[in-house]
Design a protein around this motif. Structure first.
Motif, short mmCIF file in Angstrom:
data_model
loop_
_atom_site.label_atom_id
_atom_site.label_comp_id
_atom_site.label_asym_id
_atom_site.label_seq_id
_atom_site.Cartn_x
_atom_site.Cartn_y
_atom_site.Cartn_z
N LEU A 39 -47.88 -22.54 -30.15
CA LEU A 39 -48.66 -22.66 -31.38
C LEU A 39 -47.82 -23.24 -32.51
CD1 LEU A 39 -51.12 -21.97 -33.26
CD2 LEU A 39 -50.06 -19.72 -33.55
N GLY A 40 -46.60 -22.72 -32.71
CA GLY A 40 -45.75 -23.23 -33.78
C GLY A 40 -45.47 -24.71 -33.63
N ALA A 41 -45.19 -25.17 -32.40
CA ALA A 41 -44.93 -26.59 -32.17
C ALA A 41 -46.20 -27.42 -32.32
CB ALA A 41 -44.33 -26.78 -30.78
N ALA A 42 -47.34 -26.89 -31.89
CA ALA A 42 -48.60 -27.63 -32.01
C ALA A 42 -49.00 -27.80 -33.47
CB ALA A 42 -49.70 -26.91 -31.22
N VAL A 43 -48.75 -26.77 -34.29
CA VAL A 43 -49.05 -26.89 -35.73
C VAL A 43 -48.17 -27.96 -36.36
CG1 VAL A 43 -48.98 -25.68 -37.93
CG2 VAL A 43 -49.89 -24.52 -35.92
N ALA A 44 -46.89 -28.02 -35.95
CA ALA A 44 -45.99 -29.05 -36.47
C ALA A 44 -46.46 -30.45 -36.06
CB ALA A 44 -44.57 -28.80 -35.99
N PHE A 45 -46.90 -30.60 -34.80
CA PHE A 45 -47.44 -31.90 -34.34
C PHE A 45 -48.69 -32.26 -35.13
CE2 PHE A 45 -50.01 -34.71 -31.83
CZ PHE A 45 -49.12 -35.53 -31.14
N LEU A 79 -54.08 -41.73 -35.84
CA LEU A 79 -54.59 -41.86 -34.48
C LEU A 79 -54.13 -40.72 -33.58
CD1 LEU A 79 -54.21 -45.72 -33.94
CD2 LEU A 79 -56.32 -44.44 -34.30
N LEU A 80 -53.22 -39.88 -34.06
CA LEU A 80 -52.76 -38.73 -33.28
C LEU A 80 -53.65 -37.51 -33.47
CD1 LEU A 80 -48.88 -38.93 -33.82
CD2 LEU A 80 -50.26 -39.93 -32.00
N ALA A 81 -54.76 -37.63 -34.20
CA ALA A 81 -55.61 -36.46 -34.47
C ALA A 81 -56.21 -35.90 -33.19
CB ALA A 81 -56.71 -36.84 -35.47
N LEU A 82 -56.75 -36.76 -32.34
CA LEU A 82 -57.36 -36.25 -31.11
C LEU A 82 -56.32 -35.72 -30.12
CD1 LEU A 82 -60.31 -38.75 -30.54
CD2 LEU A 82 -60.32 -36.51 -31.64
N PRO A 83 -55.15 -36.37 -29.94
CA PRO A 83 -54.11 -35.73 -29.13
C PRO A 83 -53.70 -34.37 -29.69
CG PRO A 83 -53.61 -38.06 -29.38
CD PRO A 83 -54.80 -37.78 -30.25
N ALA A 84 -53.65 -34.24 -31.01
CA ALA A 84 -53.31 -32.94 -31.61
C ALA A 84 -54.35 -31.89 -31.25
CB ALA A 84 -53.17 -33.07 -33.12
N LEU A 85 -55.63 -32.27 -31.25
CA LEU A 85 -56.67 -31.34 -30.83
C LEU A 85 -56.47 -30.91 -29.38
CD1 LEU A 85 -59.38 -29.88 -31.07
CD2 LEU A 85 -60.52 -32.07 -30.59
N ALA A 86 -56.13 -31.86 -28.51
CA ALA A 86 -55.90 -31.52 -27.11
C ALA A 86 -54.75 -30.52 -26.96
CB ALA A 86 -55.60 -32.79 -26.32
N LEU A 87 -53.73 -30.62 -27.82
CA LEU A 87 -52.60 -29.71 -27.73
C LEU A 87 -52.96 -28.29 -28.16
CD1 LEU A 87 -49.78 -32.02 -29.14
CD2 LEU A 87 -50.23 -31.43 -26.76
N PHE A 88 -54.08 -28.13 -28.85
CA PHE A 88 -54.52 -26.79 -29.24
C PHE A 88 -55.36 -26.11 -28.16
CE2 PHE A 88 -52.88 -27.36 -33.41
CZ PHE A 88 -52.81 -26.08 -33.96
N LEU A 89 -55.64 -26.79 -27.07
CA LEU A 89 -56.41 -26.16 -26.00
C LEU A 89 -55.72 -24.91 -25.44
CD1 LEU A 89 -57.85 -29.25 -24.08
CD2 LEU A 89 -59.06 -27.66 -25.59
N PRO A 90 -54.39 -24.94 -25.16
CA PRO A 90 -53.75 -23.69 -24.72
C PRO A 90 -53.86 -22.58 -25.74
CG PRO A 90 -52.32 -25.57 -24.26
CD PRO A 90 -53.45 -26.08 -25.11
N VAL A 91 -53.82 -22.91 -27.03
CA VAL A 91 -53.95 -21.89 -28.08
C VAL A 91 -55.35 -21.30 -28.06
CG1 VAL A 91 -53.88 -21.48 -30.57
CG2 VAL A 91 -52.22 -23.02 -29.51
#
Length: 343
Positions: A39-45, A79-91
């Motif tokens: 979560l901490g790393a995903a928020v930073a991304f 353009l990294l908004a949707l990849p960032a959303l994908a990284l929140f799936l584990p969260v």
């Protein structure tokens, strides 16, 4: 539009994939700690597309030399908004393991509604869709001034809300009206440092580099002020909840406080020198220091009480997502350059 992968980008994606997989594999040992580290790393991304959108909206309303130098880089960052959303799936899938409020029975109907895992996921989804939609409209030059103005109004409101959802709610004792603003300035500063570093390393020296250095100085001044304001509000009155929150960050976390304080404070002082602000080499090094400090600060916000597994998970996830961000920015920037070329 098809963009071929370059060899450095492919290597970054491989490193990122392996590191991210290793971070998630730690869920086999301690799911709560590993997912909190993720979560901490995903928020930073996620700070990169959010900060890039904020900067891009400001460029539409406050034209100047700084905007011309960073425009394409900020467009690539959004353009990294949707990849960032994908990284929140584990969260979103592991929300019951991460957040302590999931183990408490709601006391009111509103709590039962607001703290529902599905509604948490919906709020997260809406945040990233707002980032994606607003950035898409601005990039396409559709009613850009109106969209930019609406974005700058909505950004602090919705951004503060997701900061409370993602980070403040990790601690049941904390209630701070300044926490959302603290996370927003942290995110925008991290994003600007990352985008400026990428722009300096991408090729020709940016136009009016001293202006960009001055903007980094301004963001660091705002960051220092908001950090002090949050500490003053929570700690100085001796409120038990605020004291408890800071007390959890005593002991070994004192080192982290000194680290992100120095990695933000020293660049702030050095940027007062015009020679430093105008030097690509020195400015790039200061951006690296600022990025390192902000990552440590995100760990300081998210990880106390999670033990070694949380720290290792955060380190692996940060390496993986940071490598992915570097590759993604490179690919996205080439897409924006190709889109601007006349056919």
């Amino acid at each position: 539009m098809r963009v071929e992968l370059l060899r450095p980008e492919a290597r970054l994606l491989i490193v990122g994939g392996l590191s991210a997989s290793a971070a998630l594999a730690l869920c086999l040992i301690d799911p709560a700690a590993a997912l909190t580290g993720w979560l901490g790393a995903a928020v930073a991304f996620a700070a990169i597309p959010a900060g890039a959108l904020c900067l891009m909206a400001m460029m539409r309303l406050i034209p100047g030399a700084w905007g011309e130098s960073l425009r394409l880089t900020c467009e690539a960052g959004t353009l990294l908004a949707l990849p960032a959303l994908a990284l929140f799936l584990p969260v979103m899938l592991g929300v019951r393991a991460i957040y302590p409020w999931m183990a408490h029975r709601p006391e009111t109907a509103f709590q039962a509604f607001w703290l529902d895992p599905w509604f948490y996921a919906l709020r997260t989804l809406l945040w990233f869709l707002m980032l994606w939609g607003a950035a898409r409209a601005i990039r396409a030059r559709r009613r850009t001034r109106a969209v930019a103005a609406a974005t700058l109004v909505a950004f602090p409101l919705l951004g503060s809300l997701v900061a409370v959802d993602w980070l403040m709610s990790l601690d049941l004792h904390l209630a701070s009206s300044a926490f959302g603003l603290q996370c927003l300035i942290l995110s925008v500063t991290l994003a600007f440092a990352a985008l400026l570093l990428f722009r300096i390393g991408a090729g020709a020296r940016p136009y009016r580099l001293g202006v960009l250095g001055a903007l980094l100085l301004t963001l660091l001044l705002l960051w220092a002020y908001i950090q002090f304001l949050t500490f003053f509000i929570l700690w100085s009155p001796g409120l038990p909840d605020g004291a408890y929150w800071y007390g959890r960050r005593a002991g070994g976390w004192d080192v982290a406080e000194w680290a992100f304080g120095l990695l933000g404070g020293l660049p702030l002082l050095l940027l007062l020198l015009a020679k430093v602000r105008k030097s690509p080499r020195l400015l790039a090094r200061l951006c690296i220091a600022v990025l390192a400090g902000k990552l440590i600060e995100f760990a300081w916000l998210a990880l106390p009480g999670q033990g070694p597994v949380g720290l290792i998970g955060f380190a692996l996830a940060s390496l993986g997502l940071g490598s992915g961000a570097a590759a993604g920015l490179s690919i996205a920037l080439r897409r924006r350059v190709c889109a601007r070329r006349p056919t």
